[in-house]
Each structure stands twice: as C-alpha cells, then as structure tokens.
Design an enzyme around this catalytic site. Structure first.
Site, short mmCIF file in Angstrom:
data_model
loop_
_atom_site.label_atom_id
_atom_site.label_comp_id
_atom_site.label_asym_id
_atom_site.label_seq_id
_atom_site.Cartn_x
_atom_site.Cartn_y
_atom_site.Cartn_z
N SER A 137 8.10 5.11 -6.01
CA SER A 137 8.39 3.85 -5.33
C SER A 137 8.93 2.84 -6.33
O SER A 137 9.41 3.22 -7.41
CB SER A 137 7.14 3.32 -4.62
OG SER A 137 7.46 2.25 -3.76
N ASN A 138 8.86 1.56 -6.00
CA ASN A 138 9.33 0.50 -6.89
C ASN A 138 8.42 -0.72 -6.72
O ASN A 138 7.45 -0.68 -5.98
CB ASN A 138 10.80 0.17 -6.62
CG ASN A 138 11.05 -0.22 -5.17
OD1 ASN A 138 10.55 -1.24 -4.69
ND2 ASN A 138 11.81 0.61 -4.45
N TYR A 139 8.78 -1.81 -7.40
CA TYR A 139 7.90 -2.98 -7.46
C TYR A 139 8.12 -4.01 -6.35
O TYR A 139 7.52 -5.08 -6.38
CB TYR A 139 8.08 -3.69 -8.80
CG TYR A 139 7.70 -2.87 -10.00
CD1 TYR A 139 6.37 -2.52 -10.24
CD2 TYR A 139 8.66 -2.43 -10.90
CE1 TYR A 139 6.01 -1.77 -11.35
CE2 TYR A 139 8.31 -1.68 -12.01
CZ TYR A 139 6.99 -1.35 -12.23
OH TYR A 139 6.63 -0.61 -13.32
N SER A 140 8.94 -3.71 -5.36
CA SER A 140 9.22 -4.71 -4.32
C SER A 140 7.96 -5.07 -3.54
O SER A 140 7.17 -4.20 -3.16
CB SER A 140 10.27 -4.17 -3.34
OG SER A 140 10.47 -5.08 -2.29
N ALA A 159 14.11 -2.59 -0.71
CA ALA A 159 14.36 -1.85 -1.95
C ALA A 159 14.16 -0.37 -1.61
O ALA A 159 13.06 0.18 -1.73
CB ALA A 159 13.40 -2.30 -3.03
#
Length: 418
Positions: free
Chosen positions: A212-215, A282
């Site tokens: 995943s990512n930091y959004s 994102a």
C-alpha cells in the site's frame, strides 16, 4: 472558513465613516481573507494609509502611479486579483461617479476593471442619502450594473441629525460578505453527479500482508465535501483511509473499494452515469501477481521474492470512455504526486502535463513531496492546477481550502458547457 483565502479589495472614500475601515480590515484578515486597500485622496483626510497598510500588511494605493519613480499601480491587476470589491464607506460623490462611469481616480478605475462581484456600503447624511439623485444612482448601480447595496443604518449622524445614513457596522459587513460567498457556491453544482476517488488501495500479498502507500484520504474526502456543499450528487469511492467526513451529507454516497481492482470495477460501473470525476485516490501502480491464500511462513534462510504486475490506470481508462462532445460532456480532474518541485521550472510540471494528455483529463492537480507541508498525512497541501491553457500555482493552504479551489475550478468548467 468561507472567507479564508479570499481576495477582498477594499475601497475607502472620503467619509467620516472611513475610521470604521480599520476595524473592517482587521475583521476580514482575522477571518482569513487577504485584503488590499485603495483610497481616494479625500479618504486620507479621515484615516491614514499607514493605519490600513499596517492592518492588511500590503501597501495602500491612492494614486494611479507613484510620482517619485513612475511605477504604475495597475487597476487592471487589482480588478483581476479581487474575488470581491467592497467600497466602504461609499460617499454620494463616489456613487454618482460609479453610476456615470467616471474613472478619475484609482478606486474608480479599479471598479470599472473589476471582474468580480462589487458591493458598496453607503455613508452620508440623511438628506444626501434620500435625495432623488442619490436614490437614482443607487438604482442604476444595483438594477443596471449589478452592484450590491449594503443598506446604511438609522442612527445619529456626524451632522447631529438622526436618521438613515450611517454605514453598516464592520461586523455586519463581514457577515454580509460571508453570506455572499456562501450564496455563490450554494447550489452551483446542483443536478451534477460527480465521482470522487480517495484514499490508498491495499494490494494483498497473503491474508495478513499487503502492499500500500501512505495516503490518508484527507484530500479526497475534503473534495467530496466541497463538491457536496455546492449541491452535487457525489459518489465517494474510497480505499483505505483514516480521514472521516466532517458531517452528514444526504447527497454524498460512499462506496468502499480496497484494492486497485475493486476501485477500477467500481469506477467502470459508476463513471458512465456521472457528469464528472476527480481521481484523487493513491492507487497502487502494481499488485502482487500471485497473492497467497495462506499466510506465508517466514524462512530466515531464504529471500522472499515478490512478483508484481501492473494494475489498471483508472484515470486513463475512464479517459478513454469519457464523453467529450455536446451537453453531456464529462469533466475529469486527476492528481499527480511527484517528488520533483511543483514550480514552473521543476520537472514535476513536465510529468503532470504528460499525464494530462495521456489520461485525457480536463485538468490535473500537481503536488510534490519536496514541498514542505504537502503530500501524505498533512493537513495542508501546496498544489498547481494545470489545464491545456494555463498552470495556476497556489500557495500552501489547508486541504479543505485546496478542495475549495479545485471545486471552484470544476464549477467554472461546468459553467462553460452551458
């Protein structure tokens, strides 16, 4: 909130009520507005430019040019800059000149150049205010030129008489401007159906691990609220997000879509019925090629190699099917997060323009992790809005304020279709 970031041009004319301009500027600045002041020569007899310049933190302009060096004070630039031109106090003399189209000072030149709503707060003695000539000028300004009149109040006047002619109090004027901006937005997108994607997608490796990512979803959720506040029927397709909606919106529907594949399927299903979309999520560019059905057992003696495959580019896919002709034309806005700076000379602009064309977007919002206060997890953002005609670089603002700017842009785009 409604005045935050707004550009208010304040015109001050030669009335005893000019002293109230100091409190008016102070209240507007406190509400978050950016204020610039133009004065007539006569106004300086009642309040000094230094007082107002100190309060608004901008030089106060009186003349069309600086006689010491010939520098031009551009009335055109002032008219383009302002979101609202307020003349308070407005004397009978200035009202008469406005009604007849005279332009013999910077304040009047700026009025004739203003592209924004204009409001006047008259201040004069009761006999001057009720004189047929003044009433006629106010009628012309309001009925023919669209100038808003902030009615003066009854009370004791400088002449010692008692009657109507006192300029409205600064607090009343600030309330009036707040309502004016609220009225501009309220219902501006009524009847429009808009899709917003937000948050981070979650790409499973096994039942307990994911890519995943930091959004956090803060930007996308703020956008959904700003569009709903304008009356749009908003569908928020959200991945993983820590953000929450600030309130209940009967015209906002939330659809959960955790993975890139789920978000694509939701957009593919929903987008054809929409009038527009803002692709703010994102979305992972890659997902595990073969996600495991059972938890992967850690083996310290062996490296773990993860094969990834590309996901569908949702904005590009919707760009290929979007309607581009006639009254049913769809308006789409994308986001580009880069590590290169957002400035005009930065490589980020080139990347964003490339995505604008590739994804068949009407506009793209560029932000960069290299800009302090922008990117994931912050309550602020620093963006540039690019379309095929121009790039608008905005200063660091709260994400809700950035959402308002993007919603304003989308509202203008829809207005151009009508």
């Amino acid at each position: 909130m409604l005045l935050a970031g707004r550009h208010i041009l304040l015109g001050v004319t030669g009335s005893i009520a000019a002293y109230k301009a100091a409190m008016l500027v102070r209240l507007l600045v406190k509400a978050g507005a950016e204020v610039r002041v133009v004065m007539t020569e006569a106004a300086r007899d009642f309040i000094t430019p230094l007082t107002l310049a100190t309060l608004c933190k901008h030089p106060v302009l009186v003349d069309n040019f600086d006689p010491t060096n010939g520098a031009w004070n551009s009335h055109v630039s002032l008219g383009e800059w302002a979101d609202h031109y307020l003349i308070a106090p407005a004397t009978a003399n200035t009202l008469a000149k406005m009604a007849s189209g005279m332009a013999d000072n910077l304040l009047l030149c700026s009025y004739l150049s203003a592209r924004c709503p204009v409001s006047v707060a008259p201040a004069m003695d009761l006999d001057m205010y009720r004189h047929a000539a003044t009433r006629h000028n106010l009628e012309i300004l309001h009925n023919h030129y669209g100038v808003n009149i902030i009615e003066p109040r009854d009370g004791e006047l400088a002449s010692g008489l008692v009657g109507k002619g006192r300029m409205a109090e600064p607090e009343e004027i600030v309330d009036y401007l707040t309502r004016a901006f609220a009225g501009e937005k309220e219902g501006a997108l009524a009847g429009r159906r808009i899709l917003v994607t937000a948050g981070a997608t979650v790409e499973p490796i096994d039942p307990v691990r994911f890519v995943s990512n930091y959004s956090t979803g803060k930007m996308g959720y703020a956008l959904a609220e700003a569009l709903a506040d304008r009356g749009a029927e908003v569908t928020l397709v959200t991945g993983q997000a820590t953000a929450r909606l600030a309130g209940r919106y009967p015209n906002l529907t939330t659809v959960r879509a955790l993975s890139a594949a789920e978000m694509y399927e939701a957009c593919e299903r929903l987008f054809p019925a929409m009038d527009g979309a803002v692709f703010c999520a994102a979305v992972a560019d890659y997902t595990p090629a073969r996600p495991m059905g059972e938890k992967y057992k850690h083996d310290p003696a062996q490296p773990f190699l993860l094969e990834l495959k590309p996901t569908v580019d949702i904005a590009a896919a919707m760009g290929r099917i979007k309607r581009t002709d006639g009254a049913g034309r769809q308006v789409t806005i994308g986001f580009a997060l880069e590590t290169a700076p957002t400035g005009a000379e930065g490589q980020g602009m080139a990347y964003a323009r490339e995505k604008l064309e590739k994804k068949n977007l009407d506009a793209i919002v560029l932000n960069s992790l290299s800009d302090v206060g922008a990117g994931f997890g912050t309550d602020t953002n620093k963006v540039a809005i690019l379309d095929r005609e121009a790039a608008i670089e905005l200063p660091l603002k709260s994400k809700r304020e950035v959402a308002e700017d993007i919603a304003d842009y989308m509202t203008r785009k829809f207005a151009q279709l009508c």
